[in-house]
Design an enzyme around this catalytic site. Structure first.
Site, PDB file in Angstrom:
ATOM      1  N   TYR A 174       0.826  -1.216   0.000  1.00  0.00           N
ATOM      2  CA  TYR A 174       0.000   0.000   0.000  1.00  0.00           C
ATOM      3  C   TYR A 174       0.864   1.272   0.000  1.00  0.00           C
ATOM      4  CZ  TYR A 174      -3.883  -3.037   1.531  1.00  0.00           C
ATOM      5  OH  TYR A 174      -4.836  -4.022   1.650  1.00  0.00           O
TER       6      TYR A 174
ATOM      7  N   HIS B 113      -0.138 -11.815   1.765  1.00  0.00           N
ATOM      8  CA  HIS B 113      -1.098 -10.966   1.058  1.00  0.00           C
ATOM      9  C   HIS B 113      -1.752 -11.649  -0.137  1.00  0.00           C
ATOM     10  CE1 HIS B 113      -1.971  -6.459   0.056  1.00  0.00           C
ATOM     11  NE2 HIS B 113      -3.036  -7.221  -0.069  1.00  0.00           N
TER      12      HIS B 113
END
Length: 304
Positions: free
Chosen positions: A53, A111
């Protein structure tokens, strides 16, 4: 208003809803830092991040500025797509801790079940500097997932992380991982795309059977079509709630944790205000029947 908590298979607990710092926040660390206080004042105590991110430093600054006791906060991050060895997993977890200004993480997730190579250019990552397994080679990925998982288990043993889990894993990915004796820790969480327009019942049932908590990202779908749904709007009127609150309540009654993202203080408060009413069995069924298998973030089943 703080959210109630859900129990994990380790005996620890996780807040029912977390504040997300991804998607439209990508690489906007300063903006994440700026909204953390509003999220905290609204009642959020769980904050969800990820290396890719590009917002961990901003989240860390925002959390440090709260002056809150660490034990009252729940912090999650996720390993990047370029970490697939035991050593690189631990290295990335330590980097996340440094960026977040933390001594430990409450939860770290793998992830993705395979590297999403298309992200590398966007993230300015040079794949030649990392071991990147072939995302479409089943044997290679099965081994890479196992090595990454062992890396997370090592992070728990070293006190860097309390609980570990996965994200975007299908039931097949989970079954293959857990078939290995070296994977002695069952994931505490599987964070996946899940909402009334994407009801993955087989995955939900498998996770329930294995006592893996499902945590939904994009619990409101794309934030437009789902919020305009007639069935959801009728149920919302019945309970004098918003459609968003109905979707979040539906997830809560299924035992699913959620992660939401907004930059508006009023919406933050609204997203926490769904614990004071109950949906009937018929309403729960009507909402689940809205399923369209509609995905916004790609089908992880494309990876073997």
């Amino acid at each position: 208003m703080e959210a109630p908590k859900l129990k994990l298979n380790t005996g620890r607990q996780i807040p029912a809803i977390g504040f997300g710092t991804g998607t439209s926040f990508f690489n906007r660390g300063d903006d994440v830092q700026a909204v953390i206080l509003s999220a905290y004042k609204a009642g959020f105590r769980s904050y969800d991040g990820a290396t890719i991110y590009g917002t961990e430093e901003g989240l860390g600054r925002g959390l440090a500025g709260l002056g809150e006791d660490r034990t009252n906060l729940y912090i999650t991050t996720k390993t990047p797509d370029w970490a697939w060895t035991q050593e690189s997993i631990e290295e990335e977890v330590r980097k996340s801790l440094e960026r977040l200004q933390l001594d430990y993480l409450d939860l770290v997730l793998l992830h993705t079940p395979a590297p999403r190579v298309s992200l590398f250019e966007r993230l300015k990552v040079d794949p030649s500097k990392h071991f990147i397994p072939d995302a479409m080679n089943e044997k290679e990925m099965d081994d890479a997932r196992l090595q990454a998982w062992i890396g997370l288990q090592n992070c728990v043993a070293k006190g860097l992380v309390r609980d570990i889990g996965v994200s975007n894993f299908t039931a097949n990915h989970l079954k293959k991982l857990l078939a290995n004796n070296a994977a002695h820790t069952v994931p505490a969480v599987n964070q996946v795309e899940f909402n009334p327009y994407l009801v993955d019942t087989p995955l939900y049932n498998y996770c329930k059977e294995k006592n893996i908590l499902v945590q939904a990202f994009a619990p409101l779908g794309n934030g437009k079509d789902l919020l305009a749904d007639p069935t959801l709007n009728n149920i919302a009127k019945t309970h004098e709630k918003t459609v968003g609150q109905i979707a979040l309540r539906w997830a809560w009654q299924l035992g699913i944790a959620t992660v939401t993202k907004t930059e508006k203080a009023e919406r933050m408060k609204e997203n926490l205000d769904y614990f004071d009413f109950n949906l009937s069995d018929d309403e729960m069924k009507d909402i689940s029947d809205l399923n369209k298998d509609e995905r916004r973030f790609g089908d992880p089943a494309r990876f073997p």
